[in-house]
Design an enzyme around this catalytic site. Structure first.
Site, PDB file in Angstrom:
ATOM      1  N   GLU A   1      -0.546  13.815  -6.347  1.00 48.96           N
ATOM      2  CA  GLU A   1      -1.156  14.298  -7.281  1.00 48.96           C
ATOM      3  C   GLU A   1      -2.648  13.529  -7.685  1.00 48.96           C
ATOM      4  OE1 GLU A   1       0.058  15.248 -11.230  1.00 48.96           O
ATOM      5  OE2 GLU A   1       2.018  16.253 -10.658  1.00 48.96           O
TER       6      GLU A   1
ATOM      7  N   SER B   1      12.885  16.643   7.587  1.00 47.59           N
ATOM      8  CA  SER B   1      14.311  16.724   8.402  1.00 47.59           C
ATOM      9  C   SER B   1      14.121  18.249   9.107  1.00 47.59           C
ATOM     10  CB  SER B   1      15.304  16.903   7.270  1.00 47.59           C
ATOM     11  OG  SER B   1      15.613  16.001   6.661  1.00 47.59           O
TER      12      SER B   1
ATOM     13  N   ASP C   1       8.019  20.517  -5.951  1.00 47.17           N
ATOM     14  CA  ASP C   1       7.103  19.426  -6.905  1.00 47.17           C
ATOM     15  C   ASP C   1       7.765  19.375  -7.939  1.00 47.17           C
ATOM     16  OD1 ASP C   1       5.137  18.399  -8.064  1.00 47.17           O
ATOM     17  OD2 ASP C   1       3.628  20.086  -8.165  1.00 47.17           O
TER      18      ASP C   1
ATOM     19  N   ASP D   1       5.282  15.776 -12.407  1.00 44.59           N
ATOM     20  CA  ASP D   1       4.073  15.916 -13.055  1.00 44.59           C
ATOM     21  C   ASP D   1       3.555  14.441 -13.472  1.00 44.59           C
ATOM     22  OD1 ASP D   1       3.526  18.548 -12.321  1.00 44.59           O
ATOM     23  OD2 ASP D   1       3.779  19.451 -14.396  1.00 44.59           O
TER      24      ASP D   1
END
Length: 825
Positions: free
Chosen positions: A195, A266, A338, A341
Site C-alpha cells: 500500500e 510456495s 489483501d 488496510d
C-alpha cells in the site's frame, strides 16, 4: 638476548595453553547442552509412558497412550532440538529482544509492542476448541519438562547460545504457541508495504498509466481502475509529505518484518487417480520462507489415536503444517490475500490526543508499556489505538512519506484478532479423514490466509482459507493504498462468509496447482487481492503438468526441483531481439566483443538457472540493471526499493503495451532513447559489473558461486570465526521465478544471494503412502555441535529426499536413540 627469547617463548607458550584450555572449556560447556536421545526420564504431565524414537535423520516418531501425551512428546522434542529458536521466536513476538541484545533490537521491540500480537494471542487462548486447548496445554507441559530437566541436571542451559546471552527462561504457555502463529503471519504479509509503495509511486508519477506499468495488475481480466493517491488526498486539501529516510525497517537479521518482495510464497499441486500412473492421488508441497540456520521447519511424526501424522512442524507450534496422515495429505501456499488496510487518522488540532471518526472526535485508546534494555535504562512507550487498529510510527515502511501533516497512520489487519482460532484450524486438519473434512477444518483459519491443497485416497481439492475482509464497494482505494480512516465506506464490514472463498474439488482435468498465482477474476470486493504473488512460475508448472498424461511421485519431484526460468525464456527474445548478431565482429578484449560473446551464450541458453552455468548470472545481472535504468530517472530514490525484477513490467515496456515504451526514454536528456538503446546500455553496464568482480572470462562464471543459499544464524551469523561454525552456505540452482525457487536478496554487495525459498519439500503418494518423501534445508538440530545441525542440507541442495514413512519398525530399525518419558516426579 637468549634470556629475552626464553621469556618470550614462555609467554607465547602460556598464551597458547590458555587459548587451548579456553577453547576446551567452551567446547565442554557447549557440549553439555547436546541432547541425549537414548534415555529414560521421569516427568509429570503425562498419563502413561511416551516413546520418542528418532530415526537416522533425527526425525522423532512419537508414541503415547493418548493424544495429549503425544503432543507432550512433541513439545519435549522441539525443546530438545530447537530451544534457542523457540525462545527467540517468543521474545520477538513479545517485543522483549532488547533484554538480551540491548539497544540493537530496540527498534524491533518498539514495533512489536505497537502491534501487540502477544496480548491478542493471550486473549485467543479461550477461543480454541477443546481438542486444540488440550493439545496446547500438553505441548506446553512437554516444553516445560525439558526446561525442568535442563535446570535439574545442569544441561548447559539448554543451548550453547544461552552461555553468551544468559537470561531466565519463563515456562511455556499455550499463548506462546498462538503468538508464534501470529508472528508467522507477520513474516508472510506484504500488504502494508504494498500500500505504501503504490501511494509513493502514485505521488512521484503524474501519469496514472505509468503507475499501472511499474505496479501492474496480474495479467488476465482487468479488475478495476483506481484514482491516484494525490487525488484521494487532495480532495481533503493534503499536498505535503515527508521525504524518505530509508525504508524504515529494522536492519537486523532478527527482524520479523519482511523486505518487499520477500514475503511468503510456495508451490503446491495434486493429481487425482485418473492422472496418476499408480491409480492413487499425489500431492506435492514446498512452502517458501526466509532461510535461516537452523531452518524454521522441523520434521516429526505423531502417532495419534486415529493414526499417524507426519510432516513439517514449526518449533513452538503443536501442528504438522504440511504433511499427511494415513487418510489425508495437505499442503499450503500463500494466498496473497489483501488482509490489511492502512488508514490516515486525522488528529484534533485542539486536542492531539483525539482523532476524527464518523461521529466526531474521539480519544485514542492508550496504554503504557516498558521495554527493559540490557545495559541501558528502560524505555517507556505509549501505545495508541483507533477504532481501526494500532497506530504505527511514521518511519515504519516509510509511512510518513504518504501521511499528510496532522495525521497518523493506523492499520486494520486480520492477525490482530483477539479471537484467533487459526491454531484450532491446524489441529482439526490433522484429524480430518477426507478432503471435505479438511475444507471444513479450514473454516477456523483467521491469519495468515493460505491456499490449502488436499488429497485423500480418491479425491483432490483446493480451498483458500483465512478471514477475507468485507470491504465496501465504495472504498476509496479498494485496499490498494492508504485511505482516510474516518470515512465509513473505507472501514471493514466484518468478513465475507467462508463459503465465498475460492474452492475447487475434483476438477475434470484431474490436476490442481498453485504457485501463488491468480485464482479468481471476481470483481472487487470479492477479488481476494490485486497483488498476486506469482505471474511466472505458474506457466512452467502448467507446461510440466500438461507434458504427461499421467504423473508419478518422481514426476512431481521433478517439477518441484525444476530450475528452468519461464521468465528468462520469455523476456530475453524481447529485450535482445535487435541486439543479436548485430554489427561486425569486434576485436577480442573489447567491450563490444564481450557483449557479442554474452549475447551468443544467451542465444544458445535454454533458460535453465543451473548452478554450474554462467548464463544465469549474465541474465540476472542484465535484467536487474535494465529495470533500474528504466525506472531510475522517473522514480529517483524510490527506485532503490524495487529490489526485484517485475517481469510483467519489463514485458509491458518492450511490447509497448498502452504506450509503456516511454519508460525507455531518459527524461533528463534532450534525445529520445529507444528501448533497444537502453537494453544495450544495460547489458554493457551488467558486463562491466561482472568484469570488475569476476573477470572477463564469461565461460568461467558459475551461477552457484553467487547464488548461495544463505542459511545464516540470525544471532551469531556475523560474529567472526563463529560464523564459520553456525552459518550454512550452499551453492544452489534456481532463481526468483523458477519452480525450485531461490529468491535473491536483491540489495547490498551480494544481491544474488539465495535468501528465500523452499526450506521444506514433501511429496505424498497415496497409492503407496510409505514411498512418500520429505526434506528440510538444514538439519533437525539447532545445536551447531550436533551432527544433525546440517546433515539434511546437502541432500536438500542435491534435490534428494528422505522417506516419509509411518512404518514404526522402520523407524526403530534405523534409530539413533529412543527417549522414554515415564510418569512420575
Amino acid at each position: 638476548m637468549r634470556f629475552v627469547f626464553r621469556w618470550l617463548l614462555r609467554i607465547a607458550g602460556t598464551m597458547v595453553i590458555i587459548a587451548v584450555l579456553g577453547a576446551g572449556l567452551a567446547y565442554f560447556l557447549a557440549a553439555r547442552s547436546l541432547p541425549t536421545y537414548d534415555k529414560t526420564l521421569r516427568v509429570s504431565g503425562i498419563s502413561a509412558p511416551v516413546d520418542i524414537v528418532r530415526d537416522n535423520a533425527d526425525v522423532p516418531h512419537i508414541f503415547g497412550a493418548s493424544d495429549p501425551d503425544v503432543f507432550f512428546g512433541l513439545g519435549y522434542a522441539h525443546a530438545q532440538d530447537r530451544l534457542w529458536q523457540m525462545i527467540m521466536l517468543r521474545r520477538t513476538v513479545e517485543g522483549r529482544l532488547s533484554e538480551i541484545f540491548g539497544t540493537r533490537t530496540l527498534p524491533i521491540d518498539k514495533l512489536m509492542r505497537r502491534y501487540d500480537l502477544y496480548k491478542a494471542a493471550q486473549a485467543s487462548v479461550s477461543a480454541q476448541d477443546p481438542r486444540t486447548l488440550a493439545a496446547l496445554k500438553a505441548y506446553s507441559a512437554g516444553v516445560n519438562a525439558r526446561l525442568d530437566e535442563i535446570n535439574k541436571d545442569s544441561l548447559g542451559r539448554g543451548a550453547p547460545e544461552m552461555f553468551l546471552f544468559n537470561v531466565p527462561v519463563a515456562p511455556w504457555t499455550p499463548a506462546d504457541s498462538i503468538a508464534i502463529g501470529k508472528l508467522m503471519a507477520l513474516e508472510m504479509d506484504g500488504s502494508l508495504a504494498s500500500e505504501v509503495e503504490r501511494a509513493r509511486v502514485s505521488l512521484a508519477l503524474p501519469d496514472q498509466k505509468m503507475v499501472d506499468d511499474i505496479l501492474p495488475q496480474t495479467p488476465g481480466a482487468p479488475l478495476t481502475a483506481l484514482p491516484d493517491y494525490a487525488q484521494l488526498m487532495q480532495a481533503q486539501g493534503f499536498t505535503q509529505y515527508a521525504s524518505a529516510q530509508g525504508d524504515g525497517l529494522p536492519a537486523d537479521p532478527l527482524s520479523p518484518f519482511p523486505a518487499p518482495g520477500l514475503e511468503g510464497a510456495s508451490n503446491a499441486f495434486a493429481a487425482a487417480p485418473q492422472r496418476s500412473a499408480t491409480g492413487g492421488t499425489l500431492l506435492a508441497n514446498d512452502p517458501h520462507l526466509g532461510f535461516t540456520a537452523p531452518s524454521i521447519w522441523y520434521l516429526a511424526r505423531l502417532q495419534l489415536q486415529q493414526g499417524g501424522v507426519i510432516g513439517a512442524t514449526i518449533p513452538g507450534l503443536p501442528l504438522v503444517l504440511s504433511g499427511r496422515s494415513q487418510f489425508l495429505g495437505w499442503g499450503l501456499t500463500s494466498s496473497g490475500l489483501d488482509d490489511l488496510d492502512v488508514y490516515m487518522e486525522e488528529l484534533n488540532p485542539d486536542h492531539p490526543q483525539e482523532y476524527r471518526t464518523p461521529d466526531g472526535w474521539k480519544p485514542f485508546v492508550t496504554r503504557k508499556t516498558i521495554i527493559s534494555i540490557k545495559d541501558a535504562a528502560p524505555v517507556t512507550l505509549t501505545l495508541r489505538w483507533t477504532d481501526n487498529g494500532p497506530v504505527l510510527p511514521g518511519s515504519f515502511y516509510n509511512l510518513d512519506t504518504v501521511t499528510p501533516p496532522g495525521h497518523v497512520a493506523a492499520i486494520n489487519w486480520t492477525a490482530l484478532s483477539d479471537h484467533d482460532t487459526t491454531l484450532s484450524a491446524g489441529v482439526e486438519l490433522m484429524y480430518a479423514k477426507n478432503v471435505q473434512q479438511g475444507i471444513e477444518a479450514g473454516k477456523l483459519q483467521i491469519a495468515p490466509s493460505q491456499n490449502l491443497m488436499l488429497a485423500d485416497a480418491t479425491s483432490i481439492a483446493f480451498k483458500t482459507i483465512g478471514a477475507v475482509p468485507a470491504r465496501n464497494p465504495a472504498h476509496d482505494s479498494q485496499g490498494r493504498m492508504p485511505t482516510l480512516g474516518w470515512k465509513p465506506e473505507n472501514r471493514w464490514n466484518g468478513y465475507f462468509p467462508y463459503a465465498d472463498n475460492p474452492e475447487i474439488v475434483n476438477p475434470e482435468s484431474g490436476i490442481l496447482g498453485n504457485t501463488n498465482n491468480k485464482v479468481t477474476d471476481a470483481p472487487f470486493p470479492h477479488n481476494i487481492t490485486f497483488d498476486w504473488g506469482d505471474t511466472q512460475r505458474i506457466h512452467r508448472w502448467q507446461k510440466l503438468m500438461e507434458s504427461r498424461k499421467v504423473h508419478t511421485r518422481d514426476s512431481f519431484i521433478e517439477a518441484q526441483l525444476d530450475t528452468v526460468s519461464f521468465t528468462a525464456r520469455s523476456l530475453l527474445p524481447l529485450i535482445g531481439r535487435n541486439l543479436w548478431y548485430n554489427g561486425d565482429p569486434a576485436p577480442k578484449g573489447t567491450p563490444e566483443r564481450m557483449r557479442q560473446d554474452a549475447l551468443k551464450m544467451l542465444a544458445d541458453w535454454n533458460g535453465d538457472m543451473n548452478e554450474h552455468m554462467p548464463e544465469p548470472l549474465i541474465y540476472a545481472v542484465w535484467i536487474s540493471t535494465l529495470q533500474d535504468r528504466l525506472i531510475r530517472d522517473e522514480l529517483g530514490p524510490i527506485a532503490d526499493e524495487f529490489t526485484h525484477v517485475d517481469p510483467v513490467f519489463i514485458e509491458r515496456v518492450f511490447r509497448n503495451i498502452d504506450g509503456a515504451s516511454k519508460w525507455c526514454d531518459v527524461v533528463q536528456t534532450e534525445t529520445v532513447e529507444t528501448c533497444d538503446q537502453i537494453a544495450q546500455q544495460s547489458l554493457d553496464a551488467a558486463l562491466l559489473w561482472i568484469k570488475e568482480r569476476y573477470g572477463d572470462n564469461l565461460e568461467s562464471l558459475r551461477w552457484g558461486d553467487v547464488h548461495q543459499a544463505a542459511q545464516d544464524h540470525p544471532v551469531l551469523g556475523e560474529v567472526p570465526i563463529l560464523k564459520y561454525l553456525v552459518n550454512i552456505r550452499q551453492r544452489t540452482s534456481g532463481g526468483d521465478n523458477t519452480l525450485n525457487r531461490g529468491a535473491t536478496k536483491g540489495t547490498g554487495p551480494d544481491p544474488f544471494l539465495d535468501v528465500h525459498g523452499a526450506g521444506y519439500r514433501g511429496v505424498y503418494d497415496f497409492a503407496d503412502p510409505d514411498s512418500s518423501v520429505f526434506i528440510i534445508s538444514t538439519g533437525q538440530s539447532g545445536h551447531p555441535l550436533s551432527r544433525h545441525y546440517d546433515d539434511l542440507g546437502e541432500l536438500w541442495r542435491r534435490g534428494e529426499y528422505i522417506p516419509m514413512s509411518l512404518d514404526t519398525a522402520l523407524a526403530r530399525a534405523a534409530s539413533v536413540g529412543e527417549t522414554k518419558l515415564v510418569p512420575g516426579n
